[in-house]
Enzyme design. Structure first.
Site, PDB file in Angstrom:
ATOM      1  N   THR A 148      12.686 -18.774 -17.436  1.00 10.93           N
ATOM      2  CA  THR A 148      12.129 -19.937 -16.718  1.00 10.93           C
ATOM      3  C   THR A 148      10.930 -19.558 -15.848  1.00 10.93           C
ATOM      4  O   THR A 148      10.334 -20.421 -15.210  1.00 10.93           O
ATOM      5  CB  THR A 148      13.209 -20.560 -15.799  1.00 10.93           C
ATOM      6  OG1 THR A 148      13.745 -19.498 -14.981  1.00 10.93           O
ATOM      7  CG2 THR A 148      14.329 -21.203 -16.598  1.00 10.93           C
ATOM      8  N   GLY A 149      10.575 -18.281 -15.808  1.00 18.15           N
ATOM      9  CA  GLY A 149       9.483 -17.837 -14.946  1.00 18.15           C
ATOM     10  C   GLY A 149       8.123 -17.943 -15.615  1.00 18.15           C
ATOM     11  O   GLY A 149       8.016 -18.313 -16.787  1.00 18.15           O
TER      12      GLY A 149
ATOM     13  N   CYS B 177      -0.108  -5.570 -15.074  1.00 14.45           N
ATOM     14  CA  CYS B 177      -1.209  -6.328 -15.675  1.00 14.45           C
ATOM     15  C   CYS B 177      -2.591  -5.735 -15.376  1.00 14.45           C
ATOM     16  O   CYS B 177      -3.457  -5.666 -16.254  1.00 14.45           O
ATOM     17  CB  CYS B 177      -1.164  -7.778 -15.201  1.00 14.45           C
ATOM     18  SG  CYS B 177      -0.771  -7.961 -13.463  1.00 14.45           S
TER      19      CYS B 177
ATOM     20  N   GLN C 100      -7.277 -10.588  -8.278  1.00 11.64           N
ATOM     21  CA  GLN C 100      -6.099 -10.976  -9.052  1.00 11.64           C
ATOM     22  C   GLN C 100      -5.669 -12.425  -8.808  1.00 11.64           C
ATOM     23  O   GLN C 100      -5.561 -12.887  -7.665  1.00 11.64           O
ATOM     24  CB  GLN C 100      -4.939 -10.009  -8.736  1.00 11.64           C
ATOM     25  CG  GLN C 100      -5.253  -8.593  -9.184  1.00 11.64           C
ATOM     26  CD  GLN C 100      -4.124  -7.591  -9.000  1.00 11.64           C
ATOM     27  OE1 GLN C 100      -4.416  -6.454  -8.669  1.00 11.64           O
ATOM     28  NE2 GLN C 100      -2.878  -7.970  -9.232  1.00 11.64           N
TER      29      GLN C 100
ATOM     30  N   HIS D 101      -7.000 -12.004 -14.273  1.00 15.74           N
ATOM     31  CA  HIS D 101      -7.444 -11.016 -13.286  1.00 15.74           C
ATOM     32  C   HIS D 101      -8.844 -10.529 -13.686  1.00 15.74           C
ATOM     33  O   HIS D 101      -9.133 -10.352 -14.883  1.00 15.74           O
ATOM     34  CB  HIS D 101      -6.522  -9.795 -13.278  1.00 15.74           C
ATOM     35  CG  HIS D 101      -5.151 -10.054 -12.717  1.00 15.74           C
ATOM     36  ND1 HIS D 101      -4.774 -11.242 -12.131  1.00 15.74           N
ATOM     37  CD2 HIS D 101      -4.061  -9.227 -12.639  1.00 15.74           C
ATOM     38  CE1 HIS D 101      -3.504 -11.138 -11.721  1.00 15.74           C
ATOM     39  NE2 HIS D 101      -3.060  -9.939 -12.023  1.00 15.74           N
TER      40      HIS D 101
ATOM     41  N   ARG E 170       8.733   2.265 -15.412  1.00 11.82           N
ATOM     42  CA  ARG E 170       7.415   2.677 -15.918  1.00 11.82           C
ATOM     43  C   ARG E 170       7.138   4.161 -15.735  1.00 11.82           C
ATOM     44  O   ARG E 170       6.496   4.780 -16.573  1.00 11.82           O
ATOM     45  CB  ARG E 170       6.306   1.877 -15.222  1.00 11.82           C
ATOM     46  CG  ARG E 170       6.251   0.440 -15.648  1.00 11.82           C
ATOM     47  CD  ARG E 170       5.158  -0.302 -14.906  1.00 11.82           C
ATOM     48  NE  ARG E 170       5.286  -1.732 -15.124  1.00 11.82           N
ATOM     49  CZ  ARG E 170       4.920  -2.649 -14.250  1.00 11.82           C
ATOM     50  NH1 ARG E 170       4.365  -2.292 -13.093  1.00 11.82           N
ATOM     51  NH2 ARG E 170       5.076  -3.926 -14.516  1.00 11.82           N
TER      52      ARG E 170
ATOM     53  N   VAL F 162       6.075 -15.532 -16.538  1.00 12.22           N
ATOM     54  CA  VAL F 162       5.941 -14.605 -17.667  1.00 12.22           C
ATOM     55  C   VAL F 162       6.897 -14.991 -18.800  1.00 12.22           C
ATOM     56  O   VAL F 162       6.501 -15.039 -19.971  1.00 12.22           O
ATOM     57  CB  VAL F 162       6.204 -13.144 -17.210  1.00 12.22           C
ATOM     58  CG1 VAL F 162       6.181 -12.193 -18.403  1.00 12.22           C
ATOM     59  CG2 VAL F 162       5.177 -12.706 -16.167  1.00 12.22           C
TER      60      VAL F 162
ATOM     61  N   ASN G 248      -3.888 -12.440 -17.169  1.00 16.64           N
ATOM     62  CA  ASN G 248      -2.858 -11.534 -16.657  1.00 16.64           C
ATOM     63  C   ASN G 248      -1.469 -11.868 -17.160  1.00 16.64           C
ATOM     64  O   ASN G 248      -0.601 -10.995 -17.259  1.00 16.64           O
ATOM     65  CB  ASN G 248      -2.858 -11.559 -15.118  1.00 16.64           C
ATOM     66  CG  ASN G 248      -2.704 -12.964 -14.563  1.00 16.64           C
ATOM     67  OD1 ASN G 248      -3.505 -13.854 -14.867  1.00 16.64           O
ATOM     68  ND2 ASN G 248      -1.687 -13.188 -13.761  1.00 16.64           N
TER      69      ASN G 248
END
Ligand code: NAP
Ligand code: 3JN
Length: 338
Positions: A12-13, A131, A158, A244, A100, A15, A317
């Site tokens: 639902t976000g 991003c 950004q 961005h 990451r 991204v 982004n």
């Protein structure tokens, strides 16, 4: 053609929503689609290929039978649920910073280091970079391969969509309030974002940099497989909704001219060069929004040093910076490994 059971965590976000759109647009071979979010989303549905799919609450049993998990619900959710998903046999492609910098976990931008995807077997997790890092390394890798980059000085501009759906709403609300002579409400950022610039993204660290700035430093070196590249970043939030922009200055070991950079980038994957100052043509966030490529312009030699180049790099982004990069990784994963 083989199809895969896919879960979108954080569906639902900002991204997650874009991931669903891209799965649809690129006709990813989905067998079953599972949309996961928090208890706040109970009762919601989201559309995929004309059908409404219910949003389920993420829990420990969510990954039974799921083969690919696309995660974007924040670092703490990934830390807890990505290993659970991996143990259930699901390959996780994680959009957060949780994994990451874990050495065994590949950090991948397909145009730069798609071969690193092979290492997904170590933990069942592949990390998607930040991003701001993604669009920068897409633009710099071809130059690094040709003349070796020694140092990068980058300043970012950004968009608020990088902070999520509440920040998109906050910029819109504050703009509406100010245009109607009302006091804007400040909730998401420490200061008003409408008609303003904030040199502050993510938290401040002991060295005076923000975490966002240090992500750019560390992730760039890992993706380019070169710990010798010196990187310094200043990350700034600007009142733009999507895309961005970055002012990137590089110093290279060997000389490369602006025109050679233009020619090199014109044929590089994922890049469109827009560099015609006499016609006022250069990359703009409003033009990059909704597109897949990284746009590069204002390419010129840095006259203050012998081997330097300045450029302006713009990309959506939420697409290349997050959702699209994730799904490009998934496409390679199913083509070459699953
Ligand atoms: P957002 O618009 O605020 O959406 C957050 C999503 O996470 C929503 O779907 C939300 O569900 C879900 N969520 C939050 N808490 C949850 C919980 N306890 N259990 C299950 N789901 C939960 O944020 P966004 O912009 O999409 O970003 C989400 C994350 O993606 C960020 O935190 C970041 O780690 C990552 N991200 C990465 C990049 C990148 O540079 N690669 C860019 C942006 C974001 P509800 O709607 O139910 O609350
Ligand atoms: O602010 C932006 O423009 C990008 C934001 C990315 C982000 C936001 C919240 C948490 C991240 C990220 O991907 O680095 C994270 C995080 O997972 O640390």
């Amino acid at each position: 053609m083989r199809r895969y059971n896919v879960a979108v965590v954080g569906a639902t976000g900002a991204v997650g929503n874009e991931m669903i759109r891209i799965l649809e647009q690129r006709d990813f071979p989905v067998a079953e689609l599972k949309l996961l979010a928090s208890e706040r989303s109970i009762g919601k549905t989201l559309s995929y290929k004309g059908t409404e799919y219910p949003v389920s609450v993420l829990d420990e049993g969510s990954f039974e039978g799921v083969e690919i998990g696309l995660f974007s619900a924040g670092g703490s959710i990934s830390e807890r649920f990505a290993p659970i998903a991996a143990r259930a046999g699901c390959v996780v492609i994680d959009n957060t910073s949780a994994f990451r910098m874990v050495q065994e976990i590949p950090l991948v931008v397909p145009e730069v280091n798609s071969e690193d995807i092979a290492a997904y077997t170590a933990k069942g997790i592949i990390a998607n970079p930040n991003c701001s890092t993604i669009q920068m390394v897409v633009a710099l890798k071809p130059i690094h391969d040709r003349v070796k980059i020694k140092r990068i000085v980058v300043t970012t501009f950004q968009a608020v969509s990088g902070t999520g759906k509440e920040a998109i709403e906050e910029l819109a609300e504050q703009t509406r309030a100010l245009m109607n002579m009302k006091e804007p409400e400040i909730a998401v950022y420490p200061h008003r974002i409408a008609f303003n610039c904030l040199p502050h993204i993510d938290v401040f660290l002991e060295n005076g940099y923000t975490k966002e700035e240090m992500k750019m430093v560390n992730e760039t070196r890992k993706i380019m497989r070169d710990q010798s590249i010196a990187v310094t970043a200043t990350t700034v939030r600007v009142p733009v909704f999507y895309s961005h922009s970055e002012s990137v200055n590089i110093e290279t070991e060997k000389k490369i001219t602006a025109s050679e950079v233009r020619d090199l980038l014109a044929t590089a994957p994922g890049i469109t060069v827009v560099d015609n100052p006499s016609k006022n043509e250069y990359p703009l966030p409003i033009d990059a929004a909704g597109k897949d490529d990284t746009y590069v312009g204002r390419i010129r030699e840095d006259e203050s040093i012998s081997n330097g180049i300045n450029m302006w790099v713009v990309s959506d982004n939420i697409r290349k910076g997050a959702a699209l990069n994730t799904i490009q990784i998934a496409e390679i994963l199913i083509r070459d490994y699953l």
